[in-house]
Design an enzyme around this catalytic site. Structure first.
Site, PDB file in Angstrom:
ATOM      1  N   LYS A   1     -24.206  -3.400 -36.461  1.00  0.00           N
ATOM      2  CA  LYS A   1     -23.197  -3.026 -35.460  1.00  0.00           C
ATOM      3  C   LYS A   1     -22.287  -1.888 -35.922  1.00  0.00           C
ATOM      4  O   LYS A   1     -21.636  -1.245 -35.098  1.00  0.00           O
ATOM      5  CB  LYS A   1     -22.354  -4.251 -35.107  1.00  0.00           C
ATOM      6  CG  LYS A   1     -23.123  -5.340 -34.401  1.00  0.00           C
ATOM      7  CD  LYS A   1     -23.392  -4.949 -32.974  1.00  0.00           C
ATOM      8  CE  LYS A   1     -24.018  -6.100 -32.230  1.00  0.00           C
ATOM      9  NZ  LYS A   1     -23.861  -5.984 -30.802  1.00  0.00           N
TER      10      LYS A   1
HETATM   11  C1  LIG Z   1     -26.074  -8.761 -36.492  1.00  0.00           C
HETATM   12  C2  LIG Z   1     -26.319  -8.671 -35.024  1.00  0.00           C
HETATM   13  N1  LIG Z   1     -27.536  -8.255 -34.604  1.00  0.00           N
HETATM   14  C3  LIG Z   1     -27.796  -8.152 -33.292  1.00  0.00           C
HETATM   15  C4  LIG Z   1     -26.861  -8.519 -32.333  1.00  0.00           C
HETATM   16  C5  LIG Z   1     -27.211  -8.360 -30.888  1.00  0.00           C
HETATM   17  O1  LIG Z   1     -26.966  -7.044 -30.583  1.00  0.00           O
HETATM   18  P1  LIG Z   1     -26.860  -6.382 -29.152  1.00  0.00           P
HETATM   19  O2  LIG Z   1     -25.472  -6.595 -28.663  1.00  0.00           O
HETATM   20  O3  LIG Z   1     -27.148  -4.949 -29.428  1.00  0.00           O
HETATM   21  O4  LIG Z   1     -27.865  -7.013 -28.240  1.00  0.00           O
HETATM   22  C6  LIG Z   1     -25.583  -8.956 -32.726  1.00  0.00           C
HETATM   23  C7  LIG Z   1     -24.544  -9.323 -31.786  1.00  0.00           C
HETATM   24  O5  LIG Z   1     -24.680  -9.976 -30.827  1.00  0.00           O
HETATM   25  C8  LIG Z   1     -25.300  -9.032 -34.110  1.00  0.00           C
HETATM   26  O6  LIG Z   1     -24.100  -9.408 -34.531  1.00  0.00           O
END
Ligand SMILES: Cc1ncc(COP(=O)(O)O)c(C=O)c1O
Length: 208
Positions: free
Chosen positions: A41
């Site tokens: 993120k």
């Molecule tokens: C480490 C991590 N990977 C993936 C996600 C999912 O990501 P996205 O909001 O891009 O679908 C999140 C959060 O929801 C996350 O904290």
């Protein structure tokens, strides 16, 4: 290499190959926890801030407000420091304490969602409503709105280039979905790469 900013440490994460019994398959893990804020993120958080500054949606000295109980919040907290912004995170009551402590340590303000939500409930809609409301009440503040912000998916372009460079051909990507930003950005980038690889392959066939 010597860097001057913590956000320069975002990306270029390593890849680990896992042992598999099927000789014709390969499985890799991209170690995104090595980003300075501890997750992928960091990439989208910095990208959303850069895009908002470029478009004039926010000015240095302004305030970012976002609904997040964790990784996006930490990424925004980190990048806010470097871009001279304040950050307010709207979180659930039962959000992970370590994530909240990190955001606080990075100078963020934490606001807990209002309402009577249980341990197993994630109050996403109310958190977003509250974040938009807080932003509207503070001069120079913006609600970053990761769920409806093209710079979220756009923040994963480097990750795709890294994978292509580190692994080469990718047949499948496995990720998890919250806003859908990462899977959208990664799928988009990989599709462009695979299409151009196929075009090169076709050219090769014609030449032969
Ligand atoms: C480490 C991590 N990977 C993936 C996600 C999912 O990501 P996205 O909001 O891009 O679908 C999140 C959060 O929801 C996350 O904290």
């Amino acid at each position: 290499m010597i860097f001057s900013k913590v956000t320069d440490l975002i990306g270029n994460t390593p890849v680990i190959q896992l042992p598999l019994t099927q000789a014709d398959s390969r499985l890799y893990i991209k170690v995104e926890k090595n980003n300075p804020g501890g997750s992928m993120k960091d990439r989208m958080a910095r990208n959303m801030i850069v895009a908002a500054l470029k478009s004039g949606r926010i000015q240095p000295g302004g305030t970012i407000v976002e609904s997040s109980s964790g990784n996006t919040g930490i990424g925004l907290a980190l990048a806010s420091i470097e871009f001279g912004l304040k950050f307010i995170a709207v979180v659930d009551h039962h959000a992970a304490q370590d994530k909240i402590s990190i955001m606080r340590a990075l100078g963020s303000e934490i606001r807990y969602v209002k309402g009577d939500y249980g341990e197993n409930e994630v109050a996403v809609i109310e958190r977003q409503r509250m974040a938009a409301e807080i932003a509207s009440e503070i001069s120079g503040a913006v609600f970053m709105n990761q769920s409806d912000n093209a710079a979220n998916a756009g923040g994963y372009a480097d990750l795709v280039s890294e994978i292509v460079h580190q692994i080469g051909r990718v047949d499948a990507w496995v990720g998890c979905i919250g806003t859908g930003g990462s899977i959208t950005g990664i799928a988009h980038g990989l599709k462009i790469h695979i299409t151009s690889q196929e075009q090169e392959h076709q050219k090769g066939i014609r030449l032969v």
